[in-house]
Design an enzyme around this catalytic site. Sequence first.
Site, PDB file in Angstrom:
ATOM      1  N   SER A 141       0.929  -1.814  -0.173  1.00 58.45           N
ATOM      2  CA  SER A 141      -0.179   0.117   0.195  1.00 58.45           C
ATOM      3  C   SER A 141       0.850   1.805  -0.018  1.00 58.45           C
ATOM      4  CB  SER A 141      -1.231   0.045   1.476  1.00 58.45           C
ATOM      5  OG  SER A 141      -1.656   1.310   1.793  1.00 58.45           O
ATOM      6  N   TYR A 154      -1.723  -0.881  10.731  1.00 57.44           N
ATOM      7  CA  TYR A 154      -1.829  -1.097   8.934  1.00 57.44           C
ATOM      8  C   TYR A 154      -1.261  -0.477   8.734  1.00 57.44           C
ATOM      9  CZ  TYR A 154      -3.582  -0.834   4.976  1.00 57.44           C
ATOM     10  OH  TYR A 154      -3.956  -0.788   3.105  1.00 57.44           O
TER      11      TYR A 154
END
Length: 263
Positions: A141, A154
């Site tokens: 990401s 995360y």
Amino acid sequence: MTAAHKTALITGASSGIGKALAHEFARDGYHLVLAARSVAKMQALADELQQRHQVTVTVIGADLETNDGAQKLHADIKARNITLHALANNAGYGSFGEFKDSALAPELAMMQLNMNTVVVLTKLFLPDLIATRGKLLNTASTAAFQPGPYMAVYYATKAFVLSFSEAIAAELAPHGVTVTALCPGPTASGFQDKADMHASALVKGKRLPTSEDVAAKGYRAMQRGQRVYIPGCMNWIMAQSVRFTPRAMVTALVKHMSKPAAA
């Protein structure tokens, strides 16, 4: 060997980028193994892909948040005498909110899925990938490039995926195995629902790229053997700008950009 004689495993294949990746692989002639918890959704996808692209699709229900889920998936695939030519470690999720307010168990489950499962599946299937001079795609990401207030764990897991992917890419290059870290920004998928982050300024009121667009670009990057791929010009610029900005400033900026948006 043509793609028509190759097999790919995709985790998190029941929705979002994983589902879109399944279409990309099947369109190119890969036989598929789809793994996730939502067997019914994957079976519907398998039926569609088999009819449309005349490929074989194997559906395996797998809970990869558990400590032995990845090992069980590997054992199941090997019991079927399947050899992989590509592995897409796509399964993962995030959670939104302040770390002090979050429950510990979901954070640990996220770490298990986003990091441990990636390592275990990569380790166990590496003999296949080396033997077939295959390809590995890990979904990271743009979160991997900086700390992320309101999604602290995360962001940290995706930093791990990026670092791990780049390191083993260098190790595996002499063996003919390519490793690609796909680093999308916020994407229109089920991720926001799972993370309960619709109130975040990162996504609220924003027009996000589709899972299909991200998957198509990521798949092509994997086929090129590109080590790190960031879809979208602005995502790439922001990821690069972190290298030249004081980390305290970067963290403050991400906090401002991610905070719950005003109603």
